[in-house]
Design a protein around this motif. Structure first.
Motif, PDB file in Angstrom:
ATOM      1  N   TRP A  13       3.187  23.691  78.265  1.00  0.00           N
ATOM      2  CA  TRP A  13       2.999  22.281  77.930  1.00  0.00           C
ATOM      3  C   TRP A  13       3.488  21.416  79.085  1.00  0.00           C
ATOM      4  O   TRP A  13       4.439  21.781  79.786  1.00  0.00           O
ATOM      5  CB  TRP A  13       3.777  21.930  76.665  1.00  0.00           C
ATOM      6  CG  TRP A  13       3.097  22.361  75.418  1.00  0.00           C
ATOM      7  CD1 TRP A  13       3.273  23.544  74.747  1.00  0.00           C
ATOM      8  CD2 TRP A  13       2.109  21.624  74.679  1.00  0.00           C
ATOM      9  NE1 TRP A  13       2.459  23.577  73.643  1.00  0.00           N
ATOM     10  CE2 TRP A  13       1.741  22.417  73.577  1.00  0.00           C
ATOM     11  CE3 TRP A  13       1.516  20.387  74.851  1.00  0.00           C
ATOM     12  CZ2 TRP A  13       0.794  22.001  72.646  1.00  0.00           C
ATOM     13  CZ3 TRP A  13       0.566  19.962  73.926  1.00  0.00           C
ATOM     14  CH2 TRP A  13       0.222  20.772  72.834  1.00  0.00           C
ATOM     15  N   ARG A  14       2.861  20.265  79.262  1.00  0.00           N
ATOM     16  CA  ARG A  14       3.255  19.279  80.269  1.00  0.00           C
ATOM     17  C   ARG A  14       3.577  17.968  79.543  1.00  0.00           C
ATOM     18  O   ARG A  14       2.931  17.655  78.532  1.00  0.00           O
ATOM     19  CB  ARG A  14       2.108  19.023  81.246  1.00  0.00           C
ATOM     20  CG  ARG A  14       1.609  20.268  81.929  1.00  0.00           C
ATOM     21  CD  ARG A  14       0.369  19.936  82.755  1.00  0.00           C
ATOM     22  NE  ARG A  14      -0.190  21.159  83.325  1.00  0.00           N
ATOM     23  CZ  ARG A  14      -1.482  21.405  83.451  1.00  0.00           C
ATOM     24  NH1 ARG A  14      -2.387  20.512  83.066  1.00  0.00           N
ATOM     25  NH2 ARG A  14      -1.889  22.534  83.991  1.00  0.00           N
ATOM     26  N   GLU A  15       4.491  17.208  80.088  1.00  0.00           N
ATOM     27  CA  GLU A  15       4.801  15.911  79.480  1.00  0.00           C
ATOM     28  C   GLU A  15       3.551  15.031  79.410  1.00  0.00           C
ATOM     29  O   GLU A  15       3.398  14.234  78.487  1.00  0.00           O
ATOM     30  CB  GLU A  15       5.925  15.212  80.234  1.00  0.00           C
ATOM     31  CG  GLU A  15       7.272  15.865  79.989  1.00  0.00           C
ATOM     32  CD  GLU A  15       8.417  15.143  80.673  1.00  0.00           C
ATOM     33  OE1 GLU A  15       8.359  13.903  80.791  1.00  0.00           O
ATOM     34  OE2 GLU A  15       9.377  15.831  81.062  1.00  0.00           O
ATOM     35  N   SER A  16       2.646  15.213  80.366  1.00  0.00           N
ATOM     36  CA  SER A  16       1.407  14.422  80.377  1.00  0.00           C
ATOM     37  C   SER A  16       0.471  14.786  79.220  1.00  0.00           C
ATOM     38  O   SER A  16      -0.513  14.092  78.985  1.00  0.00           O
ATOM     39  CB  SER A  16       0.685  14.595  81.713  1.00  0.00           C
ATOM     40  OG  SER A  16       0.362  15.958  81.927  1.00  0.00           O
ATOM     41  N   ASP A  17       0.779  15.848  78.474  1.00  0.00           N
ATOM     42  CA  ASP A  17      -0.010  16.239  77.303  1.00  0.00           C
ATOM     43  C   ASP A  17       0.383  15.457  76.051  1.00  0.00           C
ATOM     44  O   ASP A  17      -0.212  15.646  74.988  1.00  0.00           O
ATOM     45  CB  ASP A  17       0.186  17.731  76.985  1.00  0.00           C
ATOM     46  CG  ASP A  17      -0.354  18.657  78.047  1.00  0.00           C
ATOM     47  OD1 ASP A  17      -1.371  18.317  78.683  1.00  0.00           O
ATOM     48  OD2 ASP A  17       0.246  19.743  78.236  1.00  0.00           O
ATOM     49  N   ALA A  18       1.365  14.579  76.159  1.00  0.00           N
ATOM     50  CA  ALA A  18       1.923  13.910  74.971  1.00  0.00           C
ATOM     51  C   ALA A  18       0.864  13.176  74.150  1.00  0.00           C
ATOM     52  O   ALA A  18       0.872  13.259  72.915  1.00  0.00           O
ATOM     53  CB  ALA A  18       3.045  12.958  75.371  1.00  0.00           C
TER      54      ALA A  18
END
Length: 181
Positions: A13-18
């Protein structure tokens, strides 16, 4: 670590997937039946990525077609189910618009393969709360069989008590299944 299947990429997961996570995790039909509360905002989803979904062995389920995450899957040790040496647990969820498309069985089968072929796991546990027939069906499709039921299990994140059904899959059974497919 990144895995690839016919239709999916399993990646950290990436923070940009929020924003994408929030799109699916805000549904009252997704999290609560799996034991976690609905997400309240994209910022809430970002915090969950940082605190929960960034754990080793946890992956975003990403559609190759769009490059966007639609669910989550992970390999866990002693989180929901006690595991001994050579054992692990797999947990998953997928956004409601993708239910019934075989995506989570596809992702689960890839992690099962990885566990048995590369991690030297000999037994994988899985579980679902009473009433979560979709999760039960994923486990059946992937070869898991019923092991036992736990009653009056505290579901801490939801603040209630539930009945949990536990299934398992051994490496020997998995090898027999794949020998004939």
């Amino acid at each position: 670590m990144i895995f690839e299947t016919k239709r999916l990429i399993l990646r950290p997961w990436r923070e940009s997937d929020a924003g994408e996570l929030y799109k699916y995790a805000k549904s009252p039909d997704v999290g609560p039946i799996a034991g976690w509360p609905i997400h309240t905002s994209a910022q809430n989803s970002k915090e969950i990525i940082k605190k929960v979904l960034s754990a080793d062995g946890t992956f975003a389920v990403v559609l190759k077609e769009t490059g966007l995450p639609v669910g989550s899957i992970g390999i866990m040790y002693n989180v929901n189910i006690p595991t001994a040496e050579g054992e692990c647990e797999i947990g998953y969820w997928i956004g409601k618009p993708y239910w019934g498309q075989g995506l989570i069985p596809e992702a689960t089968n890839e992690l099962i393969r990885y566990c048995f072929e590369e991690l030297n796991i000999h037994l994988i546990w899985c579980g679902y709360y009473d009433g979560n027939e979709k999760s039960k069906r994923v486990q059946e499709k992937c070869g898991f069989t019923y092991h036992h039921t736990n009653y009056d299990v505290p579901c801490v994140l939801m603040g209630d008590v539930r009945t949990e059904h536990i299934t398992c899959l051994t490496k020997d059974v998995w090898q027999k299944i794949h020998r004939y497919n």
